[in-house]
Write a protein that holds these residues in place. Sequence first.
Motif, PDB file in Angstrom:
ATOM      1  N   GLY A 150      41.104  71.545  91.950  1.00  0.00           N
ATOM      2  CA  GLY A 150      41.748  70.259  91.740  1.00  0.00           C
ATOM      3  C   GLY A 150      41.030  69.361  90.742  1.00  0.00           C
ATOM      4  O   GLY A 150      41.480  68.274  90.422  1.00  0.00           O
ATOM      5  N   GLU A 151      39.932  69.843  90.215  1.00  0.00           N
ATOM      6  CA  GLU A 151      39.130  69.020  89.307  1.00  0.00           C
ATOM      7  C   GLU A 151      39.725  69.000  87.899  1.00  0.00           C
ATOM      8  O   GLU A 151      40.401  69.935  87.494  1.00  0.00           O
ATOM      9  CB  GLU A 151      37.704  69.585  89.259  1.00  0.00           C
ATOM     10  N   PHE A 152      39.449  67.935  87.177  1.00  0.00           N
ATOM     11  CA  PHE A 152      39.793  67.854  85.759  1.00  0.00           C
ATOM     12  C   PHE A 152      38.485  67.945  84.983  1.00  0.00           C
ATOM     13  O   PHE A 152      37.691  67.019  84.995  1.00  0.00           O
ATOM     14  CB  PHE A 152      40.510  66.527  85.448  1.00  0.00           C
ATOM     15  N   LEU A 153      38.274  69.095  84.359  1.00  0.00           N
ATOM     16  CA  LEU A 153      37.017  69.331  83.664  1.00  0.00           C
ATOM     17  C   LEU A 153      37.270  69.450  82.163  1.00  0.00           C
ATOM     18  O   LEU A 153      38.230  70.090  81.752  1.00  0.00           O
ATOM     19  CB  LEU A 153      36.379  70.627  84.170  1.00  0.00           C
ATOM     20  N   THR A 154      36.424  68.822  81.373  1.00  0.00           N
ATOM     21  CA  THR A 154      36.614  68.871  79.923  1.00  0.00           C
ATOM     22  C   THR A 154      35.462  69.612  79.245  1.00  0.00           C
ATOM     23  O   THR A 154      34.309  69.396  79.595  1.00  0.00           O
ATOM     24  CB  THR A 154      36.707  67.450  79.356  1.00  0.00           C
ATOM     25  N   LEU A 155      35.829  70.502  78.318  1.00  0.00           N
ATOM     26  CA  LEU A 155      34.833  71.115  77.445  1.00  0.00           C
ATOM     27  C   LEU A 155      34.857  70.324  76.148  1.00  0.00           C
ATOM     28  O   LEU A 155      35.877  70.287  75.456  1.00  0.00           O
ATOM     29  CB  LEU A 155      35.182  72.572  77.166  1.00  0.00           C
ATOM     30  N   SER A 182      36.497  76.617  72.448  1.00  0.00           N
ATOM     31  CA  SER A 182      37.748  77.380  72.414  1.00  0.00           C
ATOM     32  C   SER A 182      37.518  78.832  72.803  1.00  0.00           C
ATOM     33  O   SER A 182      38.381  79.455  73.436  1.00  0.00           O
ATOM     34  CB  SER A 182      38.362  77.319  71.020  1.00  0.00           C
ATOM     35  N   THR A 183      36.358  79.380  72.441  1.00  0.00           N
ATOM     36  CA  THR A 183      36.031  80.747  72.849  1.00  0.00           C
ATOM     37  C   THR A 183      35.986  80.822  74.374  1.00  0.00           C
ATOM     38  O   THR A 183      36.488  81.770  74.980  1.00  0.00           O
ATOM     39  CB  THR A 183      34.672  81.158  72.257  1.00  0.00           C
ATOM     40  N   THR A 184      35.387  79.788  74.991  1.00  0.00           N
ATOM     41  CA  THR A 184      35.339  79.738  76.458  1.00  0.00           C
ATOM     42  C   THR A 184      36.756  79.707  77.025  1.00  0.00           C
ATOM     43  O   THR A 184      37.079  80.429  77.971  1.00  0.00           O
ATOM     44  CB  THR A 184      34.564  78.484  76.918  1.00  0.00           C
ATOM     45  N   LEU A 185      37.604  78.868  76.431  1.00  0.00           N
ATOM     46  CA  LEU A 185      38.973  78.742  76.937  1.00  0.00           C
ATOM     47  C   LEU A 185      39.738  80.066  76.795  1.00  0.00           C
ATOM     48  O   LEU A 185      40.449  80.480  77.714  1.00  0.00           O
ATOM     49  CB  LEU A 185      39.706  77.629  76.187  1.00  0.00           C
ATOM     50  N   ASN A 186      39.573  80.727  75.634  1.00  0.00           N
ATOM     51  CA  ASN A 186      40.249  82.013  75.436  1.00  0.00           C
ATOM     52  C   ASN A 186      39.766  83.055  76.434  1.00  0.00           C
ATOM     53  O   ASN A 186      40.543  83.890  76.885  1.00  0.00           O
ATOM     54  CB  ASN A 186      40.030  82.514  74.014  1.00  0.00           C
ATOM     55  N   ILE A 231      45.639  77.583  87.594  1.00  0.00           N
ATOM     56  CA  ILE A 231      44.898  76.563  86.862  1.00  0.00           C
ATOM     57  C   ILE A 231      45.590  76.286  85.531  1.00  0.00           C
ATOM     58  O   ILE A 231      46.388  77.073  85.046  1.00  0.00           O
ATOM     59  CB  ILE A 231      43.415  76.942  86.605  1.00  0.00           C
ATOM     60  N   LEU A 232      45.276  75.112  85.002  1.00  0.00           N
ATOM     61  CA  LEU A 232      45.901  74.671  83.763  1.00  0.00           C
ATOM     62  C   LEU A 232      44.813  74.613  82.687  1.00  0.00           C
ATOM     63  O   LEU A 232      43.761  74.014  82.894  1.00  0.00           O
ATOM     64  CB  LEU A 232      46.470  73.273  84.008  1.00  0.00           C
ATOM     65  N   ILE A 278      41.386  72.575  83.031  1.00  0.00           N
ATOM     66  CA  ILE A 278      40.277  72.670  82.076  1.00  0.00           C
ATOM     67  C   ILE A 278      40.816  72.286  80.711  1.00  0.00           C
ATOM     68  O   ILE A 278      41.804  72.851  80.232  1.00  0.00           O
ATOM     69  CB  ILE A 278      39.677  74.086  82.059  1.00  0.00           C
ATOM     70  N   PHE A 279      40.179  71.305  80.131  1.00  0.00           N
ATOM     71  CA  PHE A 279      40.699  70.646  78.938  1.00  0.00           C
ATOM     72  C   PHE A 279      39.682  70.816  77.820  1.00  0.00           C
ATOM     73  O   PHE A 279      38.488  70.615  78.039  1.00  0.00           O
ATOM     74  CB  PHE A 279      40.873  69.164  79.322  1.00  0.00           C
ATOM     75  N   VAL A 280      40.148  71.209  76.663  1.00  0.00           N
ATOM     76  CA  VAL A 280      39.235  71.391  75.534  1.00  0.00           C
ATOM     77  C   VAL A 280      39.518  70.333  74.489  1.00  0.00           C
ATOM     78  O   VAL A 280      40.674  70.108  74.134  1.00  0.00           O
ATOM     79  CB  VAL A 280      39.431  72.801  74.912  1.00  0.00           C
ATOM     80  N   THR A 281      38.494  69.643  74.014  1.00  0.00           N
ATOM     81  CA  THR A 281      38.714  68.636  72.982  1.00  0.00           C
ATOM     82  C   THR A 281      37.437  68.397  72.186  1.00  0.00           C
ATOM     83  O   THR A 281      36.352  68.740  72.630  1.00  0.00           O
ATOM     84  CB  THR A 281      39.203  67.299  73.597  1.00  0.00           C
TER      85      THR A 281
END
Lengths: 579, 353
Positions: B29-34, B43-47, B160-161, B194-197
């Motif tokens: 349920g957490e909103f975590l940002t990279l 982005s490599t982590t997200l992929n 997860i999103l 998990i959000f990448v920005t």
Amino acid sequence: MSATDALDPSISAKSRRRLGSNGLTAQIVITIIAVLLIATALAPTLLQVFMDKPLYYPEAQFTLNNFVRIFTDPEIRATVGTTAVFTAITVALSMFFGVGAAVLLARTDMPGKGILGSLVLWPLYLSPQVIGFGAIIAYGPTGIVTLLVERWTGIDDPWNLYTITGMAVITAIANAPITTLYCIVSARQQDPNHDAAARITGAGTLQILKRISLPLMRPALIFAFIMNIAHAVETLAIPLIIGGPVNIDLLTTLIYKRSLQAGGTPDYGLSAAMAVMLVAFVGVLFLIQRLLLRKSFRFVGVGPKAGALRKLPLGPWKWAAFLAMTAYVFFAIVAIVGAVFLRSGTFIITPLVPIMDAFTTQNYIDLFVVDAYRRAILNTIVLAILGAALGTILIAAISFVAQRSDFVLRRWLDGLAQMPRVIPGLIVGLGVFYASVFVPGLSILRNSIWLLLIAYLIRFLSAGYGIVSPALLQVTTDFDKAAKSVGAGWTVTVTRVLLPLQKHALLSCFVLLMILIVKDYSTAVFLMAPGSEVIGTSMLSLWQQGFIGPVAALAVVQVLLTTILVAVATRLFGVKLYG
Amino acid sequence: MADVIVENLTRTFGKTMALDGVSFHVRSGEFLTLLGPSGCGKSTTLNALAGLDRPTSGAIRIGDTTVYDSLSGTFVDAQYRRLGLMFQSYALWPHMSVFKNLDFALELNGIRGKAARDRIRETLELVDMAEYADRFPGELSGGQQQRVALARTMVYRPKILLLDEPLSNLDAKLREKARLWLADIQRKSGITTIFVTHDQSEALSLSDRVIVMENGRISQIGTPRDVYMNPANPFVADFVGASNIFEAEFVAPESGGGRYRLPDGNQFLGPLPAQSAPGAQVTVSIRPESVRLTDTAASGALPCEIVARSYLGSTSLLVVKIGQLSLRVEAPANTPDEGRYVEFPEDAVRAFG
């Protein structure tokens, strides 16, 4: 909204497997088909080179003698020389015609560009064979233009078409439009600011053309130059039609003659050796082309493109350009095609007989009455539709595996799909012919149009791939990833997402393949037999037997078929066939 | 809902190391940002999380499934992970209507018929796009496409999103709106996100926790406040909030903190550095908005000169010179030019040994 019910129990495991299939089986099958096709074209020829007797003879032995003979056979040595001279003249002329037309059409304010432009590019859709026939009907020793010129000037034999130069001029006319097309595209992509910068610095029209526009077109010029060499070396129809009667041989016509040795035993070993030499030569050409064009990004405009490309004013010279271009279009295209059309509706064309007196519909009636002619037309149409459909499916499948899969051999498959580019049609035909003799099961296809179908699939694979593959590159892989992330496997991604997005490119590919098949002759020369004639091969054999009228009528049918196809495709569907 | 555990993840491309031993735990349920600059490995982590790229080594667990483990050779491909991935480009399939885009996702997950239609309507309502169901992506504005893209990733209720810079294609005003809206949707659905920005303000405003990455490694994990107030190293201090970074000498401990000397002799007070003996060179950071400009030469104030200013409306960004040192200072817009001193509030100074 909660995510707890992520796994819906109502989904059957089977449907999930189906939708999620990773497509490995399909990818393997597609690769095998591609490998088999290319192998069919090349393997028998490559084997034959090392055999002292035809492949299918049980006692055939390994030998290197065929290669030795290439260098010792005096006829081959002479032919290599003739081919070199022919190629040099052809390339020089087709570059001159092609680039000249491109610069005038794309960059200057010459009047009448619309109509002249379409006419100049018309030969793209014409078979070189038709251009060869037209050239003889118009410019041969008893050609209509030749006779008219003799009459007006009083000079006997103002020119002789049956020479190396004559062949080269006519081949150059057939090859020039592809150069024009590439250079026009390149010229139109130039950044208008390059021009503007030169103009502000004080450059005039000629200086801009010479110092800015032409150098920037260098990649297109190199590309066209090498393609012209390849086309000239590969060409068969015009040398066969024009050079044949006076025994001027090029490598291609020699391969043709030695394989079909009239009256004697065909020399398969030597033909195969020449074929391999030709393929190797064209292969090296394309390799050089690639190496030379590696740095072509230097010629690509950088930064935003402001405004439209300004037309360079030619001043009073624009009328001179217009006249020169009109003369070229008239004598090189309209007269040649027109001669074929005229001849198809007459029993003779000569200034001595009024055209109305020579009028006849017999040539066209023959097309419907004589079985062989009717069959040639029907076979051509069936092959065009089937070949284009199967070819498009195959090309689409190969492009998806080569570009949009994790398949281990995908890079390799991409290279394989571009290989037929270096195999002249004559040699594809020869390979398929050998295969039909040599591969046990294939002999049942002999003398049927199915063998031709296979040959066409191989022959035009690269041409279609050249349209589909760049179009697929334009489609972002994010679409695939998005499909994958919602659970789609490779097969579903390809059929439901990529295929619909490729609709336009595939339609273009389909139409291009149809046109190429309709106007083909060189692939089919070794594969024709009673029952499996196509327009191209029928014209050739009828011409050799002296039936000029039916040839002209068949040529008109071929021209009409391709022209209608092009018109329908480009006007109705907005298809882009080249570039 | 599911938690995510990433252990010692490494990814090499040829000789370059895109990820170097990355480990973190995302709570359910957490909103975590990279967060990090381009090329930092986010982005490599997200992929790797999405299953679009196979890492070189390490392990990833989502909920109670191991989706990747280099030791056992496990790798679950993207299509089987059932995650929601939203792209920077949105990647809406252009040949399908909004409805079809969502429906195709449901079809692949075996949801058909009324259940599918209900789910699509419900999801489109969640993102306020219900009346656009029949439109094609090309007929929507950027903001609308972004909503549909989110709806498509959520319609099949993924565990997860994963969001890959989903706001970067919007203009500044719309981005701010979309940010609030995204936070709202995430809270309502309670989905692990998990959000990448590379945009620090997005990271700080949206996240429960932020992971700052640099050169394939994690620089710091913490709440937005933590990361902003207590940067773990000069890189974090610089990347999050664009601090002034400069070198100084740690002179000696003094009244619970430490005394520092600039190369030109000026001295100031700050907290004790983590592990430096007196005389050591340290890297000091202070945020432009923390530097105080005063008129009076109070103790600890350093004389300065304003050498440049840019007017930002509500504030001005000044460049001041203290001896040899240039600092950026955020000050009220109407700050006059002459007779100035700067003060470094002790708790705003960070010293890295």
